[in-house]
Enzyme design. Structure first.
Site, PDB file in Angstrom:
ATOM      1  N   ASN A 124      -5.977  -3.784   6.164  1.00  0.00           N
ATOM      2  CA  ASN A 124      -6.232  -3.928   7.432  1.00  0.00           C
ATOM      3  C   ASN A 124      -7.658  -3.462   7.838  1.00  0.00           C
ATOM      4  O   ASN A 124      -8.343  -4.154   8.816  1.00  0.00           O
ATOM      5  CB  ASN A 124      -5.049  -3.639   8.123  1.00  0.00           C
ATOM      6  N   GLU A 153       1.004  -1.114   0.013  1.00  0.00           N
ATOM      7  CA  GLU A 153      -0.100  -0.131   0.065  1.00  0.00           C
ATOM      8  C   GLU A 153       0.935   1.294   0.027  1.00  0.00           C
ATOM      9  O   GLU A 153       1.639   1.315   1.062  1.00  0.00           O
ATOM     10  CB  GLU A 153      -0.895   0.025   1.225  1.00  0.00           C
TER      11      GLU A 153
END
Ligand SMILES: NC(=O)c1ccc[n+]([C@@H]2O[C@H](COP(=O)([O-])OP(=O)(O)OC[C@H]3O[C@@H](n4cnc5c(N)ncnc54)[C@H](O)[C@@H]3O)[C@@H](O)[C@H]2O)c1
Length: 686
Positions: free
Chosen positions: A201, A163
């Site tokens: 997440n 990311e």
């Protein structure tokens, strides 16, 4: 790619990289950097800790040798590129640093302050934090514009996802450079805003805690939940086993952080706390109860889908990046948005609405709007970006190596037509996201239609794709193929339709078609000989030989080879030079002349006969490869290549189409296409 405004000025190349923290993540990140050819300095608190980190790298690489992934000589070369130190002063000359120390805000801030002091002004400082804000870490420095997030996934040398996070003060050019570096490292970057948990997440944690809540409520046992999850998401480990492997306290820590940021849905369930306090892993034993699988799978999916839609509402990431994150980072079969399409958008909306009501949370507009339209989510498989007067169209299916399918073609048609018609656009770039340029066409699509007896649909698709490639070829504006990685089959054909092909040394090209029972049908048999002559075209197409960028340049198959860091600046210069700026520098070598002469004088029948007079080692190798290919495909490909010298390009393309029925109806095409990736095809010549 983050929505930045890339300049096309040459960028300072990344030469030296550094990683702070030689633990599980840091050592893996350094390993990947060194494997991809970068010099990397690995830093930890003292020499023992550094040595421990280097030891982890050595062990992982040696395991790779045992599994046939690396040669023993690779290991030595990779390790040679890793330098260990405990002295920050040695980082003065590095170009990018990834911080991967303990997840402790004060320690991290201290590391960033020290890096800010010792590193050059243009060194990019990245954090691999899982739970802190990039903006807060940047604020600890005097130059927050160069601080960004690079959030890798365990094991960072194996899991491709990263990311790329822009903090509030991050400079867009730094984010873009770091993004490009990830591509050069063979990573699959996705863009996240600086929000707790970033993209993956954020939805993964509620997926885990939903499993724990089901256990608390007595819905199912851990073994049932794990087995149901494995089956529904196509994963190797269910939520409880995963927590046992990564550490139950880590799940508690992550849920606590997210709970603080986003409220009750994200907070740790009581059972997660008590399990962490017990110091024990989850007890996963017994026989799974299959009658509970459906309810378990739905609850896990709905939790992830709710959060995925909410994070898109908030602008944390796009639907495409969220799904790529799930598929690449977590190895789910489908990302949350594909899951919603799979449920049916109406049913997904009802399930998620029920979940939102239960948690007294607003219904995400991303989903309710889609449900109101009655249509499934549509994924942008081609990203269009405009920077200055250049439009870049990037095929964005990184986990499928950007393979071309009907959706890609229709979106490429649309974005290409828009760019071609835009008066501000002076040149168009065709690119691929992730590691590859374009690895051919979707093989399953062909198999499906052969099985359904709808070969005509394949012919329609091919014609449509040919028309698009011809529009590219005849576009009055310069169109450049940006080849930074692998191009196979249809990918090579797409590049060949562009006016200029600019590649990096890591690019490679091959036509695998005859090895799967078909021939290149998107102009490959026509444009390749127009570039390299019939002899070398036969060599490439009949034998499926892979050529690297330098060799492709030598024979004139591509136009320029430049280091990765100069790729975009070179493309910009090519476009600025205008149409007709193609500079072919083919300096065909003696060896290639021998190959060309051989293929120009020997027919396919001769090549397949046992006594072909192969005078040259490379010719002999090619001939050997050809004997394992599909005979009908070889014959048709050779005929089409030969005809290319006497027909116009339009006639040549028609000829490619005219044999599609014959080739796709052959037993060998079905054998080749359906065996791909599973077994060696057994061709019969029928
Ligand atoms: N483990 C994962 O799955 C995972 C995934 C993504 C991100 N992360 C993040 O990556 C970071 C590192 O995690 P890890 O699992 O590798 O931790 P780890 O405990 O394995 O390694 C941390 C290393 O940092 C070193 N260190 C501590 N302070 C330092 C300092 N001031 N200077 C230099 N070195 C120092 C430690 O000695 C240790 O070797 C954390 O921020 C974590 O949240 C972890």
């Amino acid at each position: 790619m983050p929505t930045t405004t890339p300049s096309n000025a040459p960028e300072r190349p990344f030469e030296r990289l550094a990683v702070i923290g030689a633990g599980n993540m840091g050592s893996g990140i350094a390993q990947k950097m060194a494997t991809e050819g970068f010099a990397v300095t690995l830093v930890d608190l003292d020499d023992d800790k550094v040595a421990h980190g280097v030891g982890i790298i050595r062990k992982t690489l040696e395991d790779g040798v045992a599994r046939g992934i690396f040669a023993a000589t690779d290991v030595a070369a990779i390790l040679q590129r890793v330098t260990g130190t405990s002295r920050f002063e040695e980082l003065a000359g590095v170009d990018l640093v990834v911080e991967a120390v303990f997840e402790n805000l004060d320690i991290k801030k201290d590391v960033f302050r020290r890096l800010d002091d010792v590193c050059r002004r243009d060194t990019i400082l990245a954090t691999n934090t899982s739970s802190y804000a990039v903006t807060d870490l940047g604020a600890a420095t005097k130059h927050p514009e160069r601080v960004i997030g690079l959030h890798y996934f365990y094991h960072p040398a194996k899991n491709r996802l990263v990311e790329v996070v822009a903090g509030r003060a991050s400079d867009s050019a730094a984010v873009r450079r770091a993004w490009r570096l990830q591509e050069a490292l063979g990573k699959t970057p996705i863009a996240s805003s600086d929000s707790y948990g970033f993209i993956v997440n954020r939805f993964f944690l509620p997926w885990l805690t939903e499993a724990i809540r089901m256990l608390e409520e007595g819905v199912a046992t851990p073994v049932t939940i794990d087995e149901a999850a494995k089956k529904a998401f196509g994963i190797g480990m269910g939520p409880f086993e995963l927590m046992n492997v990564t550490g139950v306290p880590i799940a508690l820590h992550a849920a606590t952080t997210l709970g603080r940021a986003f409220g009750p849905l994200y907070e740790p369930p009581a059972r997660l706390r008590s399990q962490t306090e017990s110091g024990q892993p989850w007890h996963i034993a017994g026989t799974p109860d299959e009658s509970r699988f459906a309810v378990v799978a739905d609850r896990l999916a709905v939790a992830a889908c709710y959060v995925a839609a909410a994070l898109v509402d908030e602008g944390v990431g796009t639907i495409e990046d969220t799904d790529i994150g799930a598929r690449v980072g977590l190895r789910w079969r489908r990302g949350p948005f594909e899951l919603m399409n799979h449920y049916g958008i109406g049913r997904a909306n009802d399930l998620v609405a029920g979940f939102a009501a239960q948690w007294k949370l607003p219904m995400p507009a991303t989903l309710s709007r889609q449900a109101a339209s009655g249509r499934p989510f549509r994924f942008a498989l081609v990203r269009s970006e405009k920077s200055g007067n250049i439009a870049t169209l990037t095929i964005n299916r990184p986990d499928a190596m950007n393979a071309i399918n009907e959706d890609v073609i229709s979106q490429l048609e649309e974005s290409f037509a828009n760019a071609a018609a835009d008066p501000d656009v002076k040149g168009i770039v065709i690119a691929g996201s992730g590691k590859a340029f374009v690895a051919g066409a979707d093989i399953r699509y062909f198999v499906r239609h052969i099985e359904a007896g709808t070969i005509g649909t394949i012919a329609d698709f091919t014609k449509r794709a040919q028309t698009l490639l011809r529009a590219i070829e005849t576009c009055p504006k310069p169109v450049v193929a940006r080849l930074h990685g692998l191009a196979l089959g249809g990918g090579v054909e797409l590049a060949l339709a562009c006016h200029v092909i600019v590649a990096t040394p890591k690019a490679s090209l091959a036509f695998p078609e005859t090895g799967i029972g078909i021939y290149p049908g998107l102009g490959g048999t026509q444009r390749t000989p127009r570039r390299v002559g019939t002899g070398l075209a036969k060599w490439l197409i009949l034998s499926g030989q892979t050529v690297g960028a330098e060799e492709a340049l030598t024979i004139g198959l591509i136009d320029r080879v430049v280091p990765y860091e100069r790729l975009d600046a070179t493309i910009a210069a090519v476009i600025a030079a205008g149409p007709g700026s193609r500079t072919r520098s083919a300096k065909v070598s003696e060896s290639h002349r021998t190959i060309a002469a051989f293929f120009d004088t020997n027919s396919v029948a001769t090549l397949l006969s046992a006594d072909t007079p192969a005078t040259d080692a490379r010719v002999a190798k090619a001939v050997k490869r050809i004997t394992s290919k599909a005979p009908i495909a070889l014959r048709l490909a050779a005929e089409l290549i030969e005809k290319s010298t006497t027909v116009s390009i339009e006639q040549g393309l028609e000829l490619e189409l005219s044999h599609l029925d014959e080739i796709f109806a052959s037993k060998d095409a079905y054998e080749g296409l359906s065996s791909l990736g599973r077994r060696q095809p057994a061709f019969t010549g029928k």
